[in-house]
Design an enzyme around this catalytic site. Structure first.
Site, PDB file in Angstrom:
ATOM      1  N   ILE A 328      26.789  98.081 162.581  1.00 49.66           N
ATOM      2  CA  ILE A 328      26.719  98.368 164.007  1.00 49.66           C
ATOM      3  C   ILE A 328      27.900  99.272 164.325  1.00 49.66           C
ATOM      4  O   ILE A 328      28.982  99.132 163.721  1.00 49.66           O
ATOM      5  CB  ILE A 328      26.788  97.068 164.837  1.00 49.66           C
ATOM      6  CG1 ILE A 328      25.773  96.046 164.301  1.00 49.66           C
ATOM      7  CG2 ILE A 328      26.515  97.346 166.318  1.00 49.66           C
ATOM      8  CD1 ILE A 328      25.975  94.644 164.850  1.00 49.66           C
ATOM      9  N   GLU A 329      27.728 100.184 165.268  1.00 42.89           N
ATOM     10  CA  GLU A 329      28.799 101.138 165.560  1.00 42.89           C
ATOM     11  C   GLU A 329      30.058 100.461 166.087  1.00 42.89           C
ATOM     12  O   GLU A 329      31.134 101.070 166.111  1.00 42.89           O
ATOM     13  CB  GLU A 329      28.324 102.207 166.547  1.00 42.89           C
ATOM     14  CG  GLU A 329      27.796 101.705 167.855  1.00 42.89           C
ATOM     15  CD  GLU A 329      26.291 101.507 167.843  1.00 42.89           C
ATOM     16  OE1 GLU A 329      25.662 101.736 168.887  1.00 42.89           O
ATOM     17  OE2 GLU A 329      25.722 101.129 166.781  1.00 42.89           O
ATOM     18  N   SER A 330      29.955  99.210 166.505  1.00 43.21           N
ATOM     19  CA  SER A 330      31.138  98.451 166.902  1.00 43.21           C
ATOM     20  C   SER A 330      32.075  98.212 165.726  1.00 43.21           C
ATOM     21  O   SER A 330      33.234  97.839 165.919  1.00 43.21           O
ATOM     22  CB  SER A 330      30.714  97.102 167.483  1.00 43.21           C
ATOM     23  OG  SER A 330      30.003  96.352 166.507  1.00 43.21           O
ATOM     24  N   GLY A 331      31.573  98.384 164.499  1.00 43.46           N
ATOM     25  CA  GLY A 331      32.372  98.154 163.300  1.00 43.46           C
ATOM     26  C   GLY A 331      31.947  96.951 162.492  1.00 43.46           C
ATOM     27  O   GLY A 331      32.482  96.695 161.422  1.00 43.46           O
TER      28      GLY A 331
END
Length: 527
Positions: A328-331
């Site tokens: 996820i782009e949140s990391g």
């Protein structure tokens, strides 16, 4: 300067008029909502602080109603707004559309990396992310409303380096950074071990500190100095000016549902994947199943919010979730991504990285497969998810992800609006179709550029719906598959604003997608 411990109201009093304020968070995660609540209360009471230039990297919706950036929906509080996503900020929409303040948008990964650039006193970000989308200065230049266009301010410029085109996003100083942690020790060191995400808390703090600004950190707990393991400290005390112990009403791991912490999201607990419910058998599941057919064992993948998130649940149902690496782009990487407004977190994550770190990997082409949504698709293969139906949701990380992925599948229903579409005896049956056409001559906003993708020539691009599958070719959008039970002229061509190219090898979608039992799929190895 030593760290000062204050309350949220005192923090709000420190913010001066016309300050540039960066606020961290990711939807309902890592959100310093006690401080934001106090700023709103002070503004209502005193008409200050006013004329703020506000920056947030990801969407700050909180609960999607009252929290997050919704606190700033007051005339006069903001003079300028720069963000990447507004999908959960309904209170701001009327102000943006009424041109109360100029509103600009950049790709989420660019804004995340911008914090590093500001901290390092670099001139800005040079990237190809955003080329030939609405961010490109030859199109809209990231200007969302007429107030932004009238401001004559440019947030992005076109560069030519060694004969190749790039976008340059200039850096800017920060006066205030507002971030969230789990714990602070009495010296002011900050940990995030109870948060579901580790986004850009350090980078944003460093950016403000090196701009001569101040750093405010809201935490859920204060412990004695020495009690935090140094491996858990994300922001050292040298970068912190003020620590605010959040009120439980406005502080915690997240602002979703009953707000009860989910230990699995931060790695404190492992849950059996059997506890995760299967998707109901409907057209959304058919779409996700078809997307999985483009996956390979060992793929590193990213899934967007909405229908694409169902891919992880179908993979889990098929016993394949361990054969891929989700991200996820949140990391957050590994595990099963959480659905709905909990997107950003994952059950049983394998790693929780920082957001700018994961975007480095994304921008360099590290994603093997991306499953993303699509509000509008046009004849050129362009996709719009950022501005439609009178709303400006913004791209979030969509531009970074869709431009960088080796294979990208845009997944969604063929039409929009209330419909009655059933699956019976392995066939699609359209009782009542959605009233709104999604396949347009031209999209309203270009969030993915089909032309730029073809120009690069390295991507596989699919557009997957419950009744048809298209591919991006040199002829533009090309129809390659139709669902059993769907009529080509009535259900597909008759519900489009244009006639697509039709593959000479047009075939039926695999019937197994339309049967209720498990597909018993096996993922092939990467080629």
């Amino acid at each position: 300067m030593s760290v000062t411990f204050i309350n949220a109201a005192e923090a709000a009093d420190l913010i001066q008029d016309r300050s540039t304020v960066a606020i961290d968070g990711f939807i309902g995660f890592c959100l310093a909502d006690d401080i934001l609540t106090a700023i709103e209360k002070r503004y209502i009471r005193e008409d200050h602080p006013r004329d703020l230039s506000v920056v947030n990297v990801a969407g700050l919706g909180g609960d999607g109603q009252q929290r997050g950036i919704n606190h700033f929906a007051h005339r006069g509080l903001m003079r300028r707004f720069l963000c990447s996503n507004l999908s959960l900020a309904p209170k701001l929409y009327p102000l943006i559309m009424d041109n109360v303040f100029p509103t600009f948008m950049m790709p989420q990964g660019v804004l995340s990396h911008m914090m590093r650039a500001i901290a390092a006193h670099r001139p800005g970000i040079i990237s190809q992310v955003g080329m030939k989308t609405f961010v490109d200065p030859r199109i809209d230049g990231g200007k969302i409303n007429d107030a932004a266009k009238a401001s004559e301010e440019e947030i992005v410029q076109l560069l030519n380096l060694n004969g190749e085109e790039y976008l340059f996003y200039p850096a800017f100083p920060l006066d205030v950074a507002i971030i969230k942690g789990s714990k602070a020790d009495t010296k002011g060191n900050i940990s995030v071990e109870k948060e579901a995400l580790h986004i850009e808390q350090f980078e944003m703090a460093a950016a403000a500190k090196n701009s001569g600004g101040i750093v405010m950190v809201q935490v859920d707990e204060i412990v004695e100095h020495g009690q935090l393991h140094p491996q858990m400290v994300t922001v050292p005390s040298a970068l912190v000016d003020y620590v605010i112990l959040g009120d439980p009403e406005n502080s915690g791991q997240h602002f979703i549902g009953n707000r009860k912490p989910v230990p699995s999201w931060c790695g404190d607990e492992k849950i059996p994947f059997d506890n995760i419910e299967n998707l109901p058998f409907d057209i959304h599941k058919v779409i996700c199943r078809r997307g999985i057919l483009e996956l390979h064992a060992g793929d590193f993948i990213n899934l967007g919010i909405g229908i694409p998130m169902g891919i992880s649940e179908v993979l889990n149902e098929e016993g394949l979730i361990e054969q891929i690496s989700s991200s996820i782009e949140s990391g957050v990487t590994g595990g099963v991504p959480a659905p709905g407004i909990a997107t950003g977190a994952a059950y049983n994550p394998e790693a929780i990285l920082k957001q700018p770190d994961i975007f480095d990997f994304y921008d360099g082409g590290g994603i093997d497969f991306a499953g993303l949504g699509a509000a509008e698709i046009d004849r050129h293969g362009n996709v719009n998810v950022s501005k439609f139906a009178g709303k400006v949701t913004g791209p979030g990380g969509f531009i970074n992800i869709s431009q960088g992925a080796k294979t990208v599948c845009f997944l969604g229903t063929f039409t929009a609006g209330k419909s009655d579409i059933r699956i019976e005896d392995g066939q699609l049956r359209i009782i009542k179709d959605g009233p709104y056409i999604k396949l347009k001559n031209d999209v309203e906003h270009i969030t993915f550029s089909g032309h730029y993708s073809r120009e690069k020539g390295v991507q596989k691009v699919f557009y997957i719906t419950e009744r048809a599958v298209f591919r991006l070719t040199d002829q533009g959008l090309t129809l390659t598959e139709i669902a059993p039970g769907a009529d080509l002229d009535r259900d597909i061509l008759g519900k489009m604003e244009f006639r697509p190219a039709i593959s000479p090898d047009l075939k039926l979608m695999n019937r197994i997608l339309f049967l209720p039992e498990k597909m018993n799929l096996k993922l092939s190895e990467q080629k």
